[in-house]
Write a protein that holds these residues in place. Structure first.
Motif, PDB file in Angstrom:
ATOM      1  N   LEU A   1       0.878  -1.280  -0.030  1.00  0.00           N
ATOM      2  CA  LEU A   1      -0.076  -0.157  -0.193  1.00  0.00           C
ATOM      3  C   LEU A   1       0.926   1.281   0.057  1.00  0.00           C
ATOM      4  CD1 LEU A   1      -2.828  -0.903   2.443  1.00  0.00           C
ATOM      5  CD2 LEU A   1      -2.736  -1.006  -0.181  1.00  0.00           C
ATOM      6  N   GLN A   2       1.878   1.326   0.580  1.00  0.00           N
ATOM      7  CA  GLN A   2       2.773   2.499   0.770  1.00  0.00           C
ATOM      8  C   GLN A   2       3.555   2.801  -0.438  1.00  0.00           C
ATOM      9  OE1 GLN A   2       2.823  -0.009   3.193  1.00  0.00           O
ATOM     10  NE2 GLN A   2       1.978   0.917   4.864  1.00  0.00           N
ATOM     11  N   GLU A   3       3.617   1.782  -1.341  1.00  0.00           N
ATOM     12  CA  GLU A   3       4.526   1.889  -2.622  1.00  0.00           C
ATOM     13  C   GLU A   3       3.664   2.110  -3.921  1.00  0.00           C
ATOM     14  OE1 GLU A   3       7.045  -1.409  -2.899  1.00  0.00           O
ATOM     15  OE2 GLU A   3       8.105  -0.824  -1.200  1.00  0.00           O
ATOM     16  N   LEU A   4       2.119   2.262  -3.637  1.00  0.00           N
ATOM     17  CA  LEU A   4       1.360   2.362  -4.591  1.00  0.00           C
ATOM     18  C   LEU A   4       1.484   3.794  -5.262  1.00  0.00           C
ATOM     19  CD1 LEU A   4      -2.054   0.650  -3.604  1.00  0.00           C
ATOM     20  CD2 LEU A   4      -0.302  -0.185  -5.281  1.00  0.00           C
ATOM     21  N   ALA A   5       1.640   4.066  -6.496  1.00  0.00           N
ATOM     22  CA  ALA A   5       1.425   5.261  -7.178  1.00  0.00           C
ATOM     23  C   ALA A   5      -0.048   5.609  -7.460  1.00  0.00           C
ATOM     24  CB  ALA A   5       2.171   5.364  -8.564  1.00  0.00           C
ATOM     25  N   VAL A   6      -0.431   6.689  -7.042  1.00  0.00           N
ATOM     26  CA  VAL A   6      -1.831   7.312  -7.062  1.00  0.00           C
ATOM     27  C   VAL A   6      -1.997   8.358  -7.949  1.00  0.00           C
ATOM     28  CG1 VAL A   6      -4.119   7.664  -5.934  1.00  0.00           C
ATOM     29  CG2 VAL A   6      -2.274   5.984  -4.736  1.00  0.00           C
ATOM     30  N   GLY A   7      -3.124   8.397  -8.822  1.00  0.00           N
ATOM     31  CA  GLY A   7      -3.223   9.700  -9.411  1.00  0.00           C
ATOM     32  C   GLY A   7      -4.716   9.904  -9.749  1.00  0.00           C
ATOM     33  N   THR A   8      -5.152  11.147  -9.886  1.00  0.00           N
ATOM     34  CA  THR A   8      -6.676  11.367 -10.230  1.00  0.00           C
ATOM     35  C   THR A   8      -6.538  12.482 -11.343  1.00  0.00           C
ATOM     36  OG1 THR A   8      -8.601  12.195  -9.192  1.00  0.00           O
ATOM     37  CG2 THR A   8      -6.530  13.296  -8.631  1.00  0.00           C
ATOM     38  N   GLY A   9      -7.762  12.751 -11.615  1.00  0.00           N
ATOM     39  CA  GLY A   9      -7.782  13.725 -12.719  1.00  0.00           C
ATOM     40  C   GLY A   9      -9.252  13.935 -13.465  1.00  0.00           C
TER      41      GLY A   9
ATOM     42  N   ILE B   1      -3.572  14.232 -12.431  1.00  0.00           N
ATOM     43  CA  ILE B   1      -2.967  14.946 -11.524  1.00  0.00           C
ATOM     44  C   ILE B   1      -2.333  13.981 -10.442  1.00  0.00           C
ATOM     45  CG2 ILE B   1      -3.603  16.567  -9.665  1.00  0.00           C
ATOM     46  CD1 ILE B   1      -5.890  17.349 -11.079  1.00  0.00           C
ATOM     47  N   PRO B   2      -1.085  14.043 -10.126  1.00  0.00           N
ATOM     48  CA  PRO B   2      -0.242  13.002  -9.451  1.00  0.00           C
ATOM     49  C   PRO B   2      -0.700  13.333  -7.764  1.00  0.00           C
ATOM     50  CG  PRO B   2       1.016  14.915  -9.829  1.00  0.00           C
ATOM     51  CD  PRO B   2      -0.056  15.044 -10.488  1.00  0.00           C
ATOM     52  N   VAL B   3      -1.171  12.315  -7.183  1.00  0.00           N
ATOM     53  CA  VAL B   3      -1.372  12.201  -5.735  1.00  0.00           C
ATOM     54  C   VAL B   3      -0.428  11.645  -4.995  1.00  0.00           C
ATOM     55  CG1 VAL B   3      -3.369  11.434  -4.092  1.00  0.00           C
ATOM     56  CG2 VAL B   3      -4.051  12.106  -6.306  1.00  0.00           C
ATOM     57  N   ARG B   4       0.090  10.546  -5.321  1.00  0.00           N
ATOM     58  CA  ARG B   4       0.992   9.751  -4.416  1.00  0.00           C
ATOM     59  C   ARG B   4       2.132   9.342  -5.352  1.00  0.00           C
ATOM     60  NH1 ARG B   4       1.191   7.572   0.581  1.00  0.00           N
ATOM     61  NH2 ARG B   4       2.770   5.563   0.733  1.00  0.00           N
ATOM     62  N   VAL B   5       3.556   9.685  -5.007  1.00  0.00           N
ATOM     63  CA  VAL B   5       4.702   9.527  -5.913  1.00  0.00           C
ATOM     64  C   VAL B   5       5.379   8.500  -5.029  1.00  0.00           C
ATOM     65  CG1 VAL B   5       6.605  10.185  -7.284  1.00  0.00           C
ATOM     66  CG2 VAL B   5       4.385  11.565  -6.892  1.00  0.00           C
ATOM     67  N   PRO B   6       5.468   7.101  -5.286  1.00  0.00           N
ATOM     68  CA  PRO B   6       6.153   6.305  -4.570  1.00  0.00           C
ATOM     69  C   PRO B   6       7.619   6.116  -4.265  1.00  0.00           C
ATOM     70  CG  PRO B   6       5.389   4.941  -6.658  1.00  0.00           C
ATOM     71  CD  PRO B   6       4.867   6.502  -6.652  1.00  0.00           C
TER      72      PRO B   6
ATOM     73  N   ASN C   1       2.915  12.144  -0.694  1.00  0.00           N
ATOM     74  CA  ASN C   1       1.885  12.593  -0.761  1.00  0.00           C
ATOM     75  C   ASN C   1       2.061  13.985  -1.362  1.00  0.00           C
ATOM     76  OD1 ASN C   1       0.147  10.398   0.068  1.00  0.00           O
ATOM     77  ND2 ASN C   1       0.379  10.969   2.166  1.00  0.00           N
ATOM     78  N   VAL C   2       1.786  14.131  -2.626  1.00  0.00           N
ATOM     79  CA  VAL C   2       2.035  15.205  -3.178  1.00  0.00           C
ATOM     80  C   VAL C   2       0.912  16.360  -3.552  1.00  0.00           C
ATOM     81  CG1 VAL C   2       4.331  14.180  -4.082  1.00  0.00           C
ATOM     82  CG2 VAL C   2       2.320  14.153  -5.565  1.00  0.00           C
ATOM     83  N   LEU C   3      -0.190  15.745  -3.451  1.00  0.00           N
ATOM     84  CA  LEU C   3      -1.391  16.731  -3.983  1.00  0.00           C
ATOM     85  C   LEU C   3      -1.302  17.954  -3.475  1.00  0.00           C
ATOM     86  CD1 LEU C   3      -4.105  16.391  -5.532  1.00  0.00           C
ATOM     87  CD2 LEU C   3      -5.169  15.782  -3.486  1.00  0.00           C
TER      88      LEU C   3
ATOM     89  N   ASN D   1       5.245  17.738  -9.992  1.00  0.00           N
ATOM     90  CA  ASN D   1       3.580  17.652  -9.374  1.00  0.00           C
ATOM     91  C   ASN D   1       2.994  18.502 -10.374  1.00  0.00           C
ATOM     92  OD1 ASN D   1       4.770  15.972  -7.268  1.00  0.00           O
ATOM     93  ND2 ASN D   1       5.369  17.977  -6.286  1.00  0.00           N
ATOM     94  N   SER D   2       3.130  18.534 -11.431  1.00  0.00           N
ATOM     95  CA  SER D   2       1.897  19.045 -12.527  1.00  0.00           C
ATOM     96  C   SER D   2       1.300  18.326 -13.039  1.00  0.00           C
ATOM     97  CB  SER D   2       2.791  20.015 -13.626  1.00  0.00           C
ATOM     98  OG  SER D   2       3.610  19.296 -14.292  1.00  0.00           O
ATOM     99  N   MET D   3       0.385  18.600 -13.759  1.00  0.00           N
ATOM    100  CA  MET D   3      -0.513  17.892 -14.497  1.00  0.00           C
ATOM    101  C   MET D   3       0.051  17.080 -15.735  1.00  0.00           C
ATOM    102  SD  MET D   3      -4.409  19.640 -14.761  1.00  0.00           S
ATOM    103  CE  MET D   3      -3.756  20.897 -15.913  1.00  0.00           C
ATOM    104  N   VAL D   4      -0.391  16.040 -16.174  1.00  0.00           N
ATOM    105  CA  VAL D   4      -0.116  15.135 -17.373  1.00  0.00           C
ATOM    106  C   VAL D   4      -1.471  15.242 -18.227  1.00  0.00           C
ATOM    107  CG1 VAL D   4       1.037  13.077 -18.303  1.00  0.00           C
ATOM    108  CG2 VAL D   4       1.777  13.948 -16.206  1.00  0.00           C
ATOM    109  N   LEU D   5      -0.999  15.844 -19.555  1.00  0.00           N
ATOM    110  CA  LEU D   5      -2.042  15.549 -20.546  1.00  0.00           C
ATOM    111  C   LEU D   5      -1.961  14.392 -21.367  1.00  0.00           C
ATOM    112  CD1 LEU D   5      -4.403  16.521 -22.454  1.00  0.00           C
ATOM    113  CD2 LEU D   5      -2.822  17.894 -23.624  1.00  0.00           C
ATOM    114  N   ASN D   6      -2.960  13.311 -21.710  1.00  0.00           N
ATOM    115  CA  ASN D   6      -2.859  12.457 -22.373  1.00  0.00           C
ATOM    116  C   ASN D   6      -3.940  12.687 -23.321  1.00  0.00           C
ATOM    117  OD1 ASN D   6      -1.420  10.300 -20.430  1.00  0.00           O
ATOM    118  ND2 ASN D   6      -2.608  11.384 -19.160  1.00  0.00           N
ATOM    119  N   ILE D   7      -3.269  12.334 -24.582  1.00  0.00           N
ATOM    120  CA  ILE D   7      -4.481  12.506 -25.752  1.00  0.00           C
ATOM    121  C   ILE D   7      -4.185  11.221 -26.344  1.00  0.00           C
ATOM    122  CG2 ILE D   7      -4.671  13.548 -28.022  1.00  0.00           C
ATOM    123  CD1 ILE D   7      -3.068  16.033 -27.080  1.00  0.00           C
ATOM    124  N   ALA D   8      -5.425  10.536 -26.661  1.00  0.00           N
ATOM    125  CA  ALA D   8      -5.537   9.080 -27.119  1.00  0.00           C
ATOM    126  C   ALA D   8      -6.835   9.052 -27.993  1.00  0.00           C
ATOM    127  CB  ALA D   8      -5.375   8.069 -25.966  1.00  0.00           C
TER     128      ALA D   8
END
Length: 788
Positions: free
Chosen positions: A724-732, A750-755, A763-765, A776-783
């Motif tokens: 659990l402590q090593e999970l990368a977490v992101g939202t957006g 948007i990054p929430v947790r950087v392992p 916790n970088v939110l 700790n900035s946004m990442v744009l994904n175009i797909a």
């Protein structure tokens, strides 16, 4: 959250609120009327032991017409657009936006409550509530109206018994009685008209599969006697009077004609018929040979007509790539009145086609470049409806600019040289619409065509600053679907051969410094098998709950290794003095491993366009015997537009491992174990625009620790207690343009947790920076398409 971020967010929120105020929901509502803002339906079932209140509430709510304006979280964007661009002109841009993107207000005057009350009353009566009461109450406040319907029900009438009132003059009566044990209507159940209709359809389906070609559900009549008292009903089933006699007799199949090259201007000529087995094949075998077509035939001469076999045959023949239309018709035989002649009309598809597809990809990690794919298809390569596909691909990517952090301080420097690569590939696939095997396999009784695939491909990759790589692949696979929700894909022969070409000094230095990477590139000959099982409810329409699961078992090297063991070949032993090298085939070490993974998804459909989508991916790969690591192409990775969208592709893990120049690192991070979970809420905005809110989490790990040549710990191994402590977490959030046949997707992660950060700083939110540059900035994904 910093003051800068708050200010950045407050400004658009304030502007948005001003826009909403300017576009009042009631701006275009006429005087003396009101906006139909919403409604509710309540069912009072406290005196009903069947407790069907929720079911009734859903059914009665569907009778309300018209529906209020579409809303999202209490807001009505389409109505606001209509009001903001309202014009009485019949042409112009404002008129187009008003009518195409907007939606006029739904007025209270358009809602006929008395008629809706009558419809609700009738629906309840059909459910067995002969005594029910429906009332409506309208509330108007500031030209906005809401209506509440209240339906009061008591104990429903229940079925005491069901009887089939039939005589014995025709065989159909015995057939009808035989269906009664499987009836959907049971004694003691509440009276329900919907069940009566379903029972008629069930009986019709049974009779259609027993030869009754001309029978139909409306030939059955249900009558209910509710005068027996005590809220009970006797249900009687009988046949209508004056039914045509031919509808009450079973029919057999007589002659079967297959027109395998039909066009609309054709006229059937029996003189052109080729007799094959029990079928009349028209006109000849110049297009598709008869023996390949009859494998999809499930109607046979002298057998009873069966609707099930009819659909099975049509679906199976429609799955042949050589044809675009298949139609099956019947005519009563003139010489044998109680038989049917079957006529199958098969219209050929365009045999050959050539397609070119150009792409331009731009990614938030500054990688950009064009790509092109040219595809040739032959849908009837060898007169057996074989699909021959040839694909030629070319791609180029270049990192233009971009920044990377260094461990020599906190400064950032530009990438002056750029990072580019290009890839050229060729892939040939031959698909047979049948199982091609040295053994005599039975014909699968399935609506889906079983397939055999033979593939052969070559790929050339040039990582300009690092290496050149040549790879070849060959496979022999079977695919079959016993039913709509289940698919089996077995690849008994899977060969992959990867060979490094010329290498730069920079790449050789990386291999010397990175033990795990060096071993990954050592063993690149894969000879094994793959089995994939897929369960999917996604093709089933109108399901509130949908499940998808795809499990894959991938093994390599076991058979070859066993044979070499029987022949006395020495096993690999890195600890021996001197070390025993890996076993080889044609002078190349081969990989030995077992890899298992599963992709599980659950979809909760709130409405046609509103959905909660979830996904859980778990996988593990075990190298053993002739291998110490999984091949690079078989290792797991995480991050990117279809994974954890707040992190760049393959930039996470394994575990807490951190690459000092991660934004610039060319070799993506990989591991032996993968765990990923995703939750996404999808909702409509207006027109073909869709929105999404998402949360992603996951990471990859190694089974064993890796060390540098100097004995220092390089990458940690998986520890269950630290998961659990090593999970990368992101939202957006995301914006999608969905025009039915394709979807363009813009996801802002948007990054929430950087392992890979130190404990206590992961916790970088709270340090989130609005924008696309810096940490700790946004990442744009175009797909293209949805992520899952």
């Amino acid at each position: 959250m910093t003051s800068v971020l708050r200010y950045t967010l407050y400004v658009p929120i304030a502007l948005f609120c001003c826009l909403l105020q300017a576009c009042s929901s009631t701006k275009t509502v006429p005087d003396g009327d009101a906006l139909f803002a919403g409604y509710s339906v309540k069912v009072d079932d406290k005196n009903d032991s069947s407790k069907r209140g929720k079911l009734l509430q859903t059914e009665l709510s569907a009778t309300v017409q018209p529906q209020p304006n579409a809303s999202i979280l209490g807001m009505r964007p389409k109505l606001w657009i209509y009001n903001a661009f309202y014009t009485e002109k019949e042409k112009g841009l404002k008129n187009w936006i008003q009518n195409k993107l907007g939606e006029p207000p739904v007025l209270l005057s358009e809602v006929d409550t008395s008629s809706i009350n009558e419809v609700m009353h009738a629906r309840l009566h059909n459910r067995g509530y002969y005594k029910n009461n429906v009332q409506s109450d309208t509330t108007i406040k500031k030209k906005m109206a809401t209506i509440q319907w209240t339906a009061t029900v008591t104990e429903p009438y229940r079925i005491r018994k069901i009887e089939y009132t039939l005589n014995d003059s025709l065989p159909v009566h015995a057939e009808l009685r035989a269906t009664q044990p499987n009836s959907v209507i049971k004694a003691g159940d509440p009276y329900d008209l919907e069940k009566m209709i379903a029972e008629r359809a069930r009986i019709d389906q049974v009779l259609k599969n027993r030869g009754y070609y001309y029978f139909s559900p409306d030939m059955l009549i249900f009558s209910a006697d509710s005068t027996i008292g005590n809220r009970q009903v006797d249900v009687l089933l009988r046949l209508k009077q004056d039914i045509p006699i031919h509808a009450l007799k079973p029919y057999k199949i007589d002659d079967i004609f297959i027109n395998a090259n039909f066009t609309l201007n054709d006229s059937l000529s029996v003189s052109d018929t080729l007799r094959f087995e029990a079928y009349n094949y028209i006109p000849n075998e110049n297009y598709v040979r008869a023996r390949h077509v009859v494998k999809g035939m499930f109607i046979m001469r002298d057998s009873l007509y069966s609707r099930r076999n009819h659909l099975l045959t049509v679906n199976r023949l429609s799955g042949l790539s050589a044809y675009k239309f298949v139609n099956l018709q019947y005519e009563q035989d003139t010489l044998r009145p109680q038989t049917l002649d079957a006529f199958i009309y098969m219209t050929p598809a365009l045999k050959k086609s050539l397609r070119a597809e150009a792409q331009m990809v731009s990614k938030s990690n500054n990688l950009a470049g064009p790509g092109v794919t040219v595809s040739f298809r032959n849908r009837n390569a060898f007169k057996g409806s074989e699909m021959l596909t040839l694909d030629l691909t070319g791609r180029f990517e270049n990192q233009v600019g971009g920044r990377r952090s260094t461990t020599e301080g906190e400064s950032e420097e530009e990438n002056p040289a750029g990072l580019n690569s290009y890839e050229l590939g060729a892939q040939a696939t031959l698909t047979f619409p049948r199982l091609v095997s040295p053994f005599n396999l039975p014909n699968l009784r399935s609506a889906f065509v079983p397939k055999t695939r033979i593939s052969l491909g070559y790929n050339y990759l040039n990582r300009v600053q690092f290496f050149q790589m040549n790879s070849m692949n060959a496979s022999y696979a079977y695919n079959w679907r016993p039913k709509q929700t289940v698919t089996h894909d077995l690849t008994p022969i899977n060969l992959q051969y990867v060979r490094l070409g010329s290498q730069t000094e920079a790449f050789e230095e990386l291999l010397r410094e990175n033990t795990f990477l060096r071993r990954s590139f050592e063993e690149q000959f894969i000879i094994g098998s793959i089995y994939q099982f897929t369960y999917s409810m996604l093709s089933l329409e109108r399901k509130k709950h949908q499940f998808f699961s795809q499990a894959t078992l991938d093994v390599s090297g076991n058979t070859v290794n066993a044979l070499q063991s029987l022949l006395g070949s020495d096993k690999r032993d890195d600890d021996a003095e001197p070390p025993v090298p890996a076993r080889t085939i044609i002078g190349q070490p081969y990989s030995q491993y077992t890899r298992i993974d599963n992709d599980f998804r659950y979809y909760l459909n709130f409405s046609e366009k509103s959905q909660l989508a979830t996904r859980l991916i778990a996988g593990v790969g075990f190298p053993y015997g002739n291998s110490t690591t999984l091949p690079y192409v078989k290792q797991f990775s995480i991050g990117g537009p279809n994974s954890i969208r707040a992190f760049r592709a393959r930039s996470i893990g394994p575990g807490t491992y951190n690459v000092s120049n991660q934004a610039f690192a060319f070799f993506d991070q990989t591991g032996d174990i993968k765990l990923e979970a995703n939750v996404e809420y999808r909702f409509p905005i207006f027109g073909f625009f869709r929105g999404a809110l998402f949360l992603d989490a996951g990471n990859i790990w190694l089974l064993e620790e890796t060390y540098t040549d100097t004995g220092e710990l390089e990458k940690p191994k998986f520890e269950a207690g630290n998961l659990l402590q090593e999970l990368a977490v992101g939202t957006g959030f995301g914006l999608r343009v969905d025009v039915e046949f394709f979807v363009i997707r813009f996801d802002f992660g948007i990054p929430v947790r950087v392992p890979y950060l130190p404990e206590g700083e992961r916790n970088v939110l709270s340090d989130f920076k609005f924008g696309f540059t810096g940490e700790n900035s946004m990442v744009l994904n175009i797909a293209i398409g949805y992520p899952f």
